[in-house]
Design an enzyme around this catalytic site. Structure first.
Site, PDB file in Angstrom:
ATOM      1  N   ASP A 110      -1.655   9.266   2.646  1.00 56.59           N
ATOM      2  CA  ASP A 110      -0.572   8.321   2.391  1.00 56.59           C
ATOM      3  C   ASP A 110       0.798   9.000   2.389  1.00 56.59           C
ATOM      4  O   ASP A 110       1.724   8.555   3.069  1.00 56.59           O
ATOM      5  CB  ASP A 110      -0.822   7.621   1.056  1.00 56.59           C
ATOM      6  CG  ASP A 110       0.247   6.600   0.716  1.00 56.59           C
ATOM      7  OD1 ASP A 110       0.030   5.419   0.976  1.00 56.59           O
ATOM      8  OD2 ASP A 110       1.302   6.996   0.175  1.00 56.59           O
ATOM      9  N   VAL A 138       0.926   2.846   1.759  1.00 51.27           N
ATOM     10  CA  VAL A 138       0.522   2.918   3.165  1.00 51.27           C
ATOM     11  C   VAL A 138      -0.994   2.765   3.267  1.00 51.27           C
ATOM     12  O   VAL A 138      -1.500   2.032   4.126  1.00 51.27           O
ATOM     13  CB  VAL A 138       0.974   4.241   3.813  1.00 51.27           C
ATOM     14  CG1 VAL A 138       0.699   4.209   5.307  1.00 51.27           C
ATOM     15  CG2 VAL A 138       2.455   4.483   3.574  1.00 51.27           C
ATOM     16  N   ASP A 139      -1.731   3.444   2.404  1.00 55.75           N
ATOM     17  CA  ASP A 139      -3.183   3.250   2.360  1.00 55.75           C
ATOM     18  C   ASP A 139      -3.516   1.770   2.171  1.00 55.75           C
ATOM     19  O   ASP A 139      -4.375   1.204   2.861  1.00 55.75           O
ATOM     20  CB  ASP A 139      -3.793   4.030   1.180  1.00 55.75           C
ATOM     21  CG  ASP A 139      -3.841   5.527   1.410  1.00 55.75           C
ATOM     22  OD1 ASP A 139      -3.658   5.965   2.560  1.00 55.75           O
ATOM     23  OD2 ASP A 139      -4.052   6.260   0.425  1.00 55.75           O
ATOM     24  N   LEU A 140      -2.846   1.152   1.196  1.00 56.66           N
ATOM     25  CA  LEU A 140      -3.135  -0.238   0.868  1.00 56.66           C
ATOM     26  C   LEU A 140      -2.759  -1.174   2.010  1.00 56.66           C
ATOM     27  O   LEU A 140      -3.502  -2.111   2.340  1.00 56.66           O
ATOM     28  CB  LEU A 140      -2.386  -0.634  -0.408  1.00 56.66           C
ATOM     29  CG  LEU A 140      -2.764   0.148  -1.667  1.00 56.66           C
ATOM     30  CD1 LEU A 140      -1.806  -0.177  -2.808  1.00 56.66           C
ATOM     31  CD2 LEU A 140      -4.195  -0.160  -2.077  1.00 56.66           C
ATOM     32  N   GLY A 143      -5.275  -0.922   4.864  1.00 52.73           N
ATOM     33  CA  GLY A 143      -6.497  -1.638   4.520  1.00 52.73           C
ATOM     34  C   GLY A 143      -6.332  -3.141   4.588  1.00 52.73           C
ATOM     35  O   GLY A 143      -7.215  -3.862   5.079  1.00 52.73           O
TER      36      GLY A 143
END
Length: 368
Positions: A110, A138-140, A143
């Site tokens: 991230d 960014v990860d979220l 996803g």
């Protein structure tokens, strides 16, 4: 996968027999990410483990993988191979920088994506240097984008009978989320910088000190600006020539903000929030995380999801933000122990008790 698991999908977490999902090193992360899932361990370096995954793929709607590009192909589970096993499969990939290109094989996390994607140069106060966002957004975002893509692919499959390969990367998700800031550069050639708590172009919009603590205010449109000046008892602000337009207020933000702060420091936050709400001005407190979950609206929305944890007793996890009437998001399964469901999952895939015992003896699976 968490969004889907919370809303009732059957999600299998395929883990290495040794160590499993790295989130297990941090119990709150493991609980938050892997609730409502079942765990099966498979050693994909062994042919018997790969055969186990083939069996799962044949009966799956979706396969999601997060390896560096090329890893699944080397294991024999690239999209082409998986689609031959199950033409209806929706195959989902997430990587650091994309499936192709000069950075494709790099590892990404991230914060690296926040830096490379421009986020850290537009976050924080001017002159203080680059600053990451306080969550792995960014990860979220990646996803969430893939969850949307999966649903699109499943919907298309209703018509075609065939699955799709859908993929994104942290870098793509980050650049996508630049949104307005990207448009400023791409259309006008303006390189955005750090604006602290101020909106990059709309003024006044940001955090303002009161007598006790800061609050957020958004009053940048012409109508809101007029209502705001009247509510604060300063209608003369509307006659300041340099402040009459949004661009003018933006160019003179320091003076505008100083005038607002001088007034707002005279009364506490609750006074201003009540006054501005009655005047139709969007505003709100700036809460610590504990204050967030004590907020009556957050409690009404049931954003703290109750669960009974084997080692912690009654506790809570943050709930999903998706509401589907008649379908309740809840913890149906506690976060699984490593390999907790290996035997039952493989039996569902057609393995006999003897087959499962053989795999356990080979060290291909562990758990129950």
């Amino acid at each position: 996968t968490l969004l889907m698991a919370d809303l009732g999908a059957e999600v299998l977490l395929v883990e290495r027999p040794a160590g499993g999902d790295p989130a297990r090193q941090f119990p709150p992360f493991h609980a938050a990410l892997n609730r409502n899932k079942r765990s099966v361990t498979l050693d994909l370096k062994a042919e018997a483990g790969r055969e186990g995954l083939r069996a799962l793929i044949r009966g799956a709607d979706v396969l999601m993988e997060g390896f560096r590009p090329g890893t699944m192909q080397r294991l024999g589970f690239g999209y082409a191979e998986a689609a031959r096993l199950n033409p209806r499969l929706v195959y989902v990939s997430i990587s650091g920088f994309g499936q192709t290109g000069p950075y494709a094989e790099r590892a990404g996390v991230d914060q690296i994506a926040q830096g490379m994607g421009g986020m850290m140069t537009i976050t924080g106060e001017p002159g203080r240097g680059p600053m990451r966002a306080g969550i792995p957004f960014v990860d979220l975002t990646a996803g969430n984008l893939l969850a949307l893509a999966v649903m699109m692919a499943l919907w298309e499959r209703q018509k075609t009978g065939k699955g799709r390969w859908v993929h994104t990367s942290l870098l793509e998700a980050m650049v996508f989320m630049l949104d307005l800031q990207a448009a400023r550069y791409l259309m006008d050639g303006e390189v955005p910088g750090q604006a602290g708590n101020d909106h990059p172009v709309n003024i006044p919009m940001g955090a303002f000190e009161t007598a006790d603590k800061p609050i957020n205010i958004a009053a940048s449109s012409p109508r809101m600006w007029a209502q705001f000046a009247q509510a604060l008892g300063n209608p003369e602000w509307l006659e300041v020539e340099a402040w009459k337009t949004a661009r003018g207020r933006s160019d003179n933000r320091r003076e505008v903000n100083a005038a607002i702060s001088a007034v707002m420091k005279q009364k506490p936050s609750e006074y201003w929030i009540d006054l501005l709400e009655r005047s139709g001005i969007p505003c709100g407190p700036i809460n610590r995380v504990d204050e967030v979950f004590a907020d009556p609206q957050v409690q009404h929305l049931r954003m703290a999801m109750p669960m009974r944890c084997p080692d912690r007793g009654d506790t809570h996890l943050v709930s999903t933000a998706i509401n589907i009437e008649g379908l309740e998001s809840q913890v149906r399964r506690n976060p699984p122990r490593l390999g907790e469901h290996s035997s039952e999952i493989l039996r569902e895939a057609g393995y006999s008790e003897d087959d499962v015992a053989r795999l356990r003896g080979l060290g291909v699976i562990n758990g129950e």
